[in-house]
Design an enzyme around this catalytic site. Structure first.
Site, PDB file in Angstrom:
ATOM      1  N   CYS A 281      -5.837  -9.791   1.938  1.00 36.52           N
ATOM      2  CA  CYS A 281      -6.842  -8.275   2.382  1.00 36.52           C
ATOM      3  C   CYS A 281      -7.756  -9.960   2.163  1.00 36.52           C
ATOM      4  CB  CYS A 281      -6.822  -7.605   1.312  1.00 36.52           C
ATOM      5  SG  CYS A 281      -5.179  -6.803   0.870  1.00 36.52           S
TER       6      CYS A 281
ATOM      7  N   VAL B 258       0.469  -1.548  -0.752  1.00 35.61           N
ATOM      8  CA  VAL B 258       0.122   0.018  -0.157  1.00 35.61           C
ATOM      9  C   VAL B 258       0.605   1.092  -0.090  1.00 35.61           C
ATOM     10  CG1 VAL B 258      -1.405   1.402   1.483  1.00 35.61           C
ATOM     11  CG2 VAL B 258      -2.072  -1.363   1.047  1.00 35.61           C
TER      12      VAL B 258
ATOM     13  N   ASP C 110      10.898   3.633   6.165  1.00 40.45           N
ATOM     14  CA  ASP C 110      10.056   1.989   6.403  1.00 40.45           C
ATOM     15  C   ASP C 110      11.030   1.109   7.510  1.00 40.45           C
ATOM     16  OD1 ASP C 110       8.518  -0.052   4.866  1.00 40.45           O
ATOM     17  OD2 ASP C 110       9.942  -1.113   6.087  1.00 40.45           O
TER      18      ASP C 110
HETATM   19  C1  UDX Z   1      -8.861  -7.034  -2.460  1.00 34.40           C
HETATM   20  C2  UDX Z   1      -9.671  -5.964  -2.811  1.00 34.40           C
HETATM   21  O1  UDX Z   1      -9.956  -6.211  -4.297  1.00 34.40           O
HETATM   22  C3  UDX Z   1      -9.230  -5.055  -3.111  1.00 34.40           C
HETATM   23  O2  UDX Z   1     -10.430  -3.616  -2.801  1.00 34.40           O
HETATM   24  C4  UDX Z   1      -8.866  -4.701  -1.334  1.00 34.40           C
HETATM   25  O3  UDX Z   1      -8.372  -2.854  -1.707  1.00 34.40           O
HETATM   26  C5  UDX Z   1      -7.667  -5.311  -0.833  1.00 34.40           C
HETATM   27  O4  UDX Z   1      -8.231  -6.466  -1.484  1.00 34.40           O
HETATM   28  P1  UDX Z   1      -6.858  -8.543  -3.089  1.00 34.40           P
HETATM   29  O5  UDX Z   1      -6.185  -8.840  -2.058  1.00 34.40           O
HETATM   30  O6  UDX Z   1      -5.944  -7.879  -4.231  1.00 34.40           O
HETATM   31  O7  UDX Z   1      -7.937  -7.620  -3.675  1.00 34.40           O
HETATM   32  O8  UDX Z   1      -7.327  -9.502  -4.869  1.00 34.40           O
HETATM   33  P2  UDX Z   1      -8.732  -9.685  -5.376  1.00 34.40           P
HETATM   34  O9  UDX Z   1      -8.877  -9.807  -7.247  1.00 34.40           O
HETATM   35  O10 UDX Z   1      -9.963  -8.924  -4.346  1.00 34.40           O
HETATM   36  O11 UDX Z   1      -9.174 -11.261  -5.503  1.00 34.40           O
HETATM   37  C6  UDX Z   1      -8.968 -11.611  -3.856  1.00 34.40           C
HETATM   38  C7  UDX Z   1      -8.885 -13.499  -3.597  1.00 34.40           C
HETATM   39  O12 UDX Z   1     -10.667 -13.612  -4.233  1.00 34.40           O
HETATM   40  C8  UDX Z   1      -7.941 -13.659  -4.817  1.00 34.40           C
HETATM   41  O13 UDX Z   1      -7.697 -15.618  -3.884  1.00 34.40           O
HETATM   42  C9  UDX Z   1      -9.123 -14.004  -5.855  1.00 34.40           C
HETATM   43  O14 UDX Z   1      -8.841 -15.613  -6.995  1.00 34.40           O
HETATM   44  C10 UDX Z   1     -10.369 -15.114  -5.796  1.00 34.40           C
HETATM   45  N1  UDX Z   1     -11.605 -14.741  -5.890  1.00 34.40           N
HETATM   46  C11 UDX Z   1     -11.878 -13.290  -7.123  1.00 34.40           C
HETATM   47  C12 UDX Z   1     -12.834 -15.295  -6.273  1.00 34.40           C
HETATM   48  O15 UDX Z   1     -12.014 -17.005  -6.345  1.00 34.40           O
HETATM   49  N2  UDX Z   1     -13.715 -15.478  -7.473  1.00 34.40           N
HETATM   50  C13 UDX Z   1     -13.730 -14.004  -7.730  1.00 34.40           C
HETATM   51  O16 UDX Z   1     -14.594 -13.936  -8.498  1.00 34.40           O
HETATM   52  C14 UDX Z   1     -13.292 -13.090  -6.719  1.00 34.40           C
END
Ligand code: UDX
Length: 472
Positions: free
Chosen positions: A279, A11, A30
């Site tokens: 996250c 971030v 950092d």
């Molecule tokens: C997430 C949120 O999307 C973002 O807004 C926040 O700021 C941080 O957390 P991120 O952790 O980068 O972002 O991943 P994301 O794209 O949300 O995917 C999360 C997980 O869900 C991944 O493991 C992905 O494979 C899974 N996923 C995502 C599914 O299994 N199905 C989906 O339809 C979408």
């Protein structure tokens, strides 16, 4: 404006670099001096599309700098963005010790008034604690501290684009002055007055971001509520996928139709191995804990977490039913990152799959275009290969764990010829069942009628033998 960023993790680096790109003077610090040395040398310690080029350019132009002298960084900025990690504690609460440390640092080092902005994901009411710590540790009487919350919604793999082209920007403030300062900081992005190095041939004509100005508590809640809703949506799709397997539906077609309803929306309905990453899993836990502490049983979120955890069990049922015995079987793994376009394996479903394959005595080879080094550090016994085809050679099964586009483009005829047994178990519903079965593969995935596809391509007695068991 002069801006300080404390914490050069995911971030912090994206926030600092993008605010410099938007024209601000940014100093990042950092508490890991090695990380600062790496960044000063122009090396970005994470894989994130566009970040390295943008960081190098802004570092070169002097708009972005790095220091391991935290005091110097605190004094440099009119606004200080706290971007430190808030990892989960054993009990699921967010670990806020880094936030507390930074608050005491700012209170003791600041010589003039500061706007202190929470950018890290924190539970509601953290801002109040932050204000109190800044007050009780304040060393210099002339320094006034105003606290604000500015949650980020970046997704790994598209973080730079998400920062420069957000759907919404949220300010949690307690006074007009803080709101004005944050508006000043985000003006180039709100008015899209910045040179975008993501879209060199011009940015897509999307609508400008919506600005939400609210209280600090509400802003903190917005982040947890957003991520938790995304997690619930994924678990809902996974539940429907299980029903599809029982009644003969196709989850892709069901979720496509669901998504056509603008009240539901098409995204985050991809069934499969479930959500991972740094996250969603921890924010779901922290939100459940926050609710619990305030006397609310967030049962539906607890269930979404349980559904997510069970995905690995269901995936292993498919593996066992296909392979029968896993001991001494050569199992190829395609994809290690928690999702495509990142090198991040934190809380990745692949880690649980690897752990269980190894525990059952399988010989595992794996390939991922970005996440192999991080995986080898945890699982040295997994043989990481430089290309996907090497993983397929003599394999008894191929497992797809991450939705990298590269896997869709592979020469599957060639892979068919390389494998000891053309068996593919697709944990991300990445491939087309009909095409795979037509190519002669035994193919299994989540919530899709592979039997019907097999029946069309395989002689009756074979198709019944190899597929029926899958839907049981
Ligand atoms: C997430 C949120 O999307 C973002 O807004 C926040 O700021 C941080 O957390 P991120 O952790 O980068 O972002 O991943 P994301 O794209 O949300 O995917 C999360 C997980 O869900 C991944 O493991 C992905 O494979 C899974 N996923 C995502 C599914 O299994 N199905 C989906 O339809 C979408």
């Amino acid at each position: 404006m002069r801006i300080s960023v404390i914490g050069c993790g995911y971030v912090g680096l994206v926030t600092g670099t993008c605010l410099a790109e938007a024209g601000h003077q940014v100093v990042c610090t950092d508490n890991d001096p090695e990380r600062i040395a790496t960044l000063k040398a122009g090396v970005v310690p994470i894989y994130e599309p566009h970040l390295d080029a943008m960081l190098a350019e802004n570092h070169h132009s002097g708009r972005l700098s790095f220091t391991s002298d935290a005091g110097e960084a605190v004094r440099a900025g009119e606004a200080i963005f706290i971007c430190v990690g808030t990892p989960p504690l054993e009990n699921g609460d967010a670990d806020l010790s880094a936030i507390d440390n930074v608050a005491r640092l700012i209170a003791t080092e600041a010589c003039e008034s500061k706007l202190v902005v929470e950018k890290s994901t924190v539970p509601a009411q953290t801002g109040q604690q932050l204000k109190r710590v800044l007050e009780v540790y304040r060393r210099n009487g002339g320094a006034e501290f105003r606290v604000a919350s500015n949650p980020e919604f970046l997704r790994e793999g598209t973080a730079v684009e998400d920062f420069l082209h957000p759907d919404r920007i949220v300010f949690g403030v307690e006074d007009v002055h803080s709101e004005e300062q944050l508006r000043e900081i985000y003006r180039p992005i709100l008015e899209r007055q910045f040179r975008c190095s993501v879209h060199l041939s011009g940015c897509p004509a999307t609508k400008p971001p919506t600005l939400v100005v609210t209280t600090i508590n509400s802003a903190e809640l917005i982040k947890h509520a957003s991520n938790s809703f995304l997690a619930m949506k994924i678990s809902y799709a996974n539940m429907i996928s299980d029903v599809c397997e029982r009644v003969g539906g196709d989850i892709k077609e069901v979720t496509r139709a669901l998504g056509l309803d603008p009240r539901i929306g098409p995204r985050f309905l991809d069934a499969g191995l479930g959500f991972g990453g740094f996250c969603l899993p921890k924010d779901v836990q922290a939100f459940i804990r926050l609710a619990e502490r305030s006397g609310v049983d967030f049962s539906m979120l607890k269930e979404a977490e349980r559904v997510n955890k069970r995905r690995i069990d269901l995936f292993f049922d498919k593996i066992r039913q296909a392979l029968w015995v896993l001991k001494d079987k050569k199992v190829g793994v395609l994809g290690l990152a928690f999702k495509a376009n990142t090198d991040d394996i934190r809380f990745a479903p692949s880690l649980d799959v690897l752990r269980r394959l190894l525990a059952e005595g399988a010989e595992v080879r794996a390939y991922d275009q970005e996440a192999m080094d991080r995986t080898s550090a945890i699982f040295p016994q997994v043989h990481c290969c430089r290309e996907a085809y090497k993983v397929a050679r003599d394999a008894d099964a191929l497992l797809i764990l991450t939705e990298w586009e590269e896997f869709r483009q592979l020469d599957w005829e060639r892979i068919h010829g390389l494998m000891a047994r053309p068996l593919v178990i697709d944990g991300r519903n990445l491939l087309n069942p009909e095409a795979m079965i037509e190519r002669g593969f035994e193919y299994y995935c989540f919530g899709r009628p592979v039997e019907a596809a097999a029946a069309r391509f395989l002689p009756a007695q074979v198709s019944n033998a190899s597929t029926l068991s899958m839907s049981a």
